[in-house]
Design a protein around this motif. Structure first.
Motif, short mmCIF file in Angstrom:
data_model
loop_
_atom_site.label_atom_id
_atom_site.label_comp_id
_atom_site.label_asym_id
_atom_site.label_seq_id
_atom_site.Cartn_x
_atom_site.Cartn_y
_atom_site.Cartn_z
N VAL A 176 -22.57 11.93 14.62
CA VAL A 176 -22.03 10.64 15.04
C VAL A 176 -21.84 9.80 13.79
N VAL A 177 -20.68 9.19 13.66
CA VAL A 177 -20.35 8.39 12.49
C VAL A 177 -20.06 6.96 12.93
N PHE A 178 -20.84 6.03 12.37
CA PHE A 178 -20.62 4.61 12.60
C PHE A 178 -19.76 4.11 11.44
N VAL A 179 -18.56 3.63 11.76
CA VAL A 179 -17.57 3.31 10.74
C VAL A 179 -17.31 1.81 10.69
N GLU A 180 -17.51 1.24 9.52
CA GLU A 180 -17.13 -0.15 9.26
C GLU A 180 -15.76 -0.12 8.60
N VAL A 181 -14.82 -0.85 9.17
CA VAL A 181 -13.46 -0.90 8.63
C VAL A 181 -13.25 -2.28 8.01
N LYS A 182 -12.80 -2.28 6.78
CA LYS A 182 -12.48 -3.53 6.08
C LYS A 182 -11.04 -3.46 5.60
N SER A 183 -10.27 -4.49 5.92
CA SER A 183 -8.85 -4.50 5.58
C SER A 183 -8.51 -5.77 4.80
N ARG A 184 -7.63 -5.59 3.84
CA ARG A 184 -7.13 -6.73 3.07
C ARG A 184 -5.68 -6.46 2.67
N ILE A 185 -4.96 -7.55 2.44
CA ILE A 185 -3.58 -7.40 2.00
C ILE A 185 -3.46 -7.58 0.49
N ASN A 186 -4.54 -8.04 -0.14
CA ASN A 186 -4.57 -8.17 -1.60
C ASN A 186 -6.02 -8.14 -2.08
N THR A 187 -6.20 -8.21 -3.38
CA THR A 187 -7.56 -8.15 -3.94
C THR A 187 -8.01 -9.50 -4.49
N ASP A 188 -7.42 -10.58 -4.00
CA ASP A 188 -7.81 -11.91 -4.47
C ASP A 188 -9.31 -12.17 -4.31
N PHE A 189 -9.90 -11.59 -3.29
CA PHE A 189 -11.34 -11.76 -3.04
C PHE A 189 -12.09 -10.45 -3.23
N GLY A 190 -11.55 -9.55 -4.01
CA GLY A 190 -12.17 -8.26 -4.28
C GLY A 190 -11.63 -7.17 -3.37
N PHE A 191 -12.16 -5.98 -3.55
CA PHE A 191 -11.75 -4.85 -2.74
C PHE A 191 -12.41 -4.94 -1.37
N PRO A 192 -11.75 -4.43 -0.34
CA PRO A 192 -12.29 -4.56 1.02
C PRO A 192 -13.71 -4.03 1.17
N GLU A 193 -13.98 -2.85 0.60
CA GLU A 193 -15.29 -2.23 0.77
C GLU A 193 -16.42 -3.02 0.11
N ASP A 194 -16.08 -3.87 -0.86
CA ASP A 194 -17.10 -4.67 -1.54
C ASP A 194 -17.74 -5.70 -0.61
N SER A 195 -17.07 -6.01 0.50
CA SER A 195 -17.63 -7.01 1.41
C SER A 195 -18.68 -6.43 2.36
#
Length: 119
Positions: free
Chosen positions: A47-66
């Protein structure tokens, strides 16, 4: 595009990506009193619990960094809540993945952290 639309598009992209790699999607947007998990899937017997992070730019860093320690702890608590009601599905093991979607590009970190929240 607003944040909610970006999140929905990202979750859709993440699910398509996972399905193409043989994952079975069990649930999307699971919520309980302790939190929410974007995607719960099966990778073989795991079983895999998946956190999805999406962004349209890197102004606030990469999505996974959050996905910081505070967020990981909340995901872990929520996963435990789900697992307590689905012990049969979890008997072969569970893991935590992060799928980052940046401008349509999908990056998948398998086993991004463990049940203690460590990477």
């Amino acid at each position: 595009m607003n944040n909610r639309e970006t999140a929905i598009k990202g979750e859709n992209a993440a699910c398509e990506y996972l399905k193409k790699r043989g994952y079975a999607i069990l649930e999307r947007n699971y919520s309980c009193p302790v939190g929410e998990i974007d995607v719960i899937a099966k990778d073989g017997d795991t079983v895999v619990f998946v956190e999805v992070k999406s962004r349209i730019n890197t102004d606030f860093g990469f999505p996974e960094d959050s996905v910081d320690m505070r967020k990981r702890r909340k995901i872990i608590l929520t996963a435990r809540y789900w697992a307590s009601a689905h012990t049969r599905e979890c008997r072969k093991g569970c893991r935590f993945d992060v799928v980052a979607v940046l401008r349509g590009e999908v990056r998948h970190t398998v086993n991004a952290f463990d049940a203690s929240g460590r990477t």
